[in-house]
Design a protein around this motif. Sequence first.
Motif, PDB file in Angstrom:
ATOM      1  N   ILE A  82      -2.371  -1.442   9.197  1.00 18.85           N
ATOM      2  CA  ILE A  82      -2.734  -1.778   7.620  1.00 18.85           C
ATOM      3  C   ILE A  82      -2.857  -3.310   7.036  1.00 18.85           C
ATOM      4  N   ARG A  83      -2.190  -4.182   7.677  1.00 21.18           N
ATOM      5  CA  ARG A  83      -2.363  -5.595   7.277  1.00 21.18           C
ATOM      6  C   ARG A  83      -3.529  -6.194   7.842  1.00 21.18           C
TER       7      ARG A  83
ATOM      8  N   GLU B 123       2.114  -0.824  10.574  1.00 21.09           N
ATOM      9  CA  GLU B 123       1.780  -2.173   9.750  1.00 21.09           C
ATOM     10  C   GLU B 123       1.005  -3.141  10.196  1.00 21.09           C
TER      11      GLU B 123
ATOM     12  N   LEU C 215       0.818   7.123  -0.418  1.00 22.21           N
ATOM     13  CA  LEU C 215       0.108   7.913   0.648  1.00 22.21           C
ATOM     14  C   LEU C 215      -0.146   9.285   0.100  1.00 22.21           C
TER      15      LEU C 215
ATOM     16  N   CYS D 118       1.803   0.779  -2.610  1.00 21.18           N
ATOM     17  CA  CYS D 118       0.701   1.726  -1.887  1.00 21.18           C
ATOM     18  C   CYS D 118       1.220   2.986  -1.772  1.00 21.18           C
TER      19      CYS D 118
ATOM     20  N   LYS E  95       2.214  -5.420  -2.413  1.00 19.96           N
ATOM     21  CA  LYS E  95       1.229  -4.209  -2.588  1.00 19.96           C
ATOM     22  C   LYS E  95       2.117  -2.890  -2.772  1.00 19.96           C
TER      23      LYS E  95
ATOM     24  N   LEU F  83       4.873  -4.170   2.985  1.00 23.16           N
ATOM     25  CA  LEU F  83       3.724  -4.787   2.801  1.00 23.16           C
ATOM     26  C   LEU F  83       4.032  -5.557   1.532  1.00 23.16           C
TER      27      LEU F  83
ATOM     28  N   GLU G 136       5.180   5.953   5.943  1.00 21.86           N
ATOM     29  CA  GLU G 136       5.795   5.623   4.722  1.00 21.86           C
ATOM     30  C   GLU G 136       6.810   4.351   4.908  1.00 21.86           C
TER      31      GLU G 136
ATOM     32  N   ILE H  82       4.510   1.168   4.700  1.00 17.67           N
ATOM     33  CA  ILE H  82       4.016   0.446   3.386  1.00 17.67           C
ATOM     34  C   ILE H  82       5.204  -0.074   2.705  1.00 17.67           C
ATOM     35  N   THR H  83       6.439   0.154   2.903  1.00 18.96           N
ATOM     36  CA  THR H  83       7.580  -0.616   2.312  1.00 18.96           C
ATOM     37  C   THR H  83       7.646  -1.917   2.675  1.00 18.96           C
TER      38      THR H  83
END
Length: 359
Positions: free
Chosen positions: A353-354, A350, A23, A21, A19, A16, A10, A13-14
């Motif tokens: 995901i990147r 991170e 979950l 996203c 984007k 990115l 959580e 993704i803040t």
Amino acid sequence: GVGGWTMALEEAITRLPGKKCRLDRLAALDHSDLCTKAFEHNFGSQDKSFDIERLTLQQVEEWNATIWAMSPPCQPHTRQHSNQAQDLKDPRSSSFLHLLSLIKDMKQDCLPSLLFLENVVGFESSSSFEIWIDTLENRGYHVGSFHLNPTQVGLPNDRPRYFGVAVLKQACGEGPSVNHALTSYWKLEPKSILTSLQELGVPKLEDCTDSTLPCIENFLDKNQNHQGLAVPLKVLQGSAAWCFDVVTPASRRSACFTQSYGRYIRGTGSILYQDTTKEIPLLSPEDRSFDKDWAKGLDLSKFRYFSGLELARLMGFSKDFSFPPNYTYKQQWKLIGNSLNVQVASKVVELGIRLMLKL
């Protein structure tokens, strides 16, 4: 566990760029009732399995999860373990080895795009690590390995841990463009241990001095009487009390907290001396030597253990995290001691995901 990886996902993704996203949790598995109840208390109901070894290939393929995140039992790999080389025979390794066997047999289009793993430093020297690397490389993953410490993300706690990240080549095509800031991580040598993530704000450990860290005071409970947290006088007057790692609210470091916090003295975590006028140097357990006068000039009534929520803050947990109201301090300490540092884990997430999304 209690949700460390959930909070790390959580958090990651803040950060990115551009984007949005979302979950969706498909399953959260743990053998421990204590863990699952704490997880449900914070994150709602979940699919549970108290015997991960019985998880079937059909079940994981039906879930078809994009991300797997895991923290296998660390006891077979800890440096204090006398039979570390026998980790494959340790029954506590069974659940992890079973998950790897499922990955070996899964249909290609059901494989997770990302896998994350956390364990103690020393895991990379184990037979389990060799199987982890071989399994993922054979299934077409890029794999990277890290040793990272919470002090590298601005938290005053020493908890060096192994982190692994695996990105499925099929899920991300040819990988990042040549000018991508994280290109250097793309073709990681899986058995080489990296010790920073500078592009994501995780500097080298040697660059993290006390001056870069906040005081312990910032992580303490406010307006609490801390009933039940006082270190018993008989413990402080015992022959082993010199082993305590003592910090004050003004300190900028604390020792690694383990599930044995509150039960044993040596190497299980720091205790707090509640006096802001005292600055007590923190030494690692192996650097301490017997000193019968270790408490000379100190008020024994001012020593206390940290609360579970204080430890959670030092471990980078979300401010919204809490324990079920009936959980004792000993139960809280056990859960946190077996957990991971959320802020460190979020940096590894991170990265993965990147790389997967070429961000």
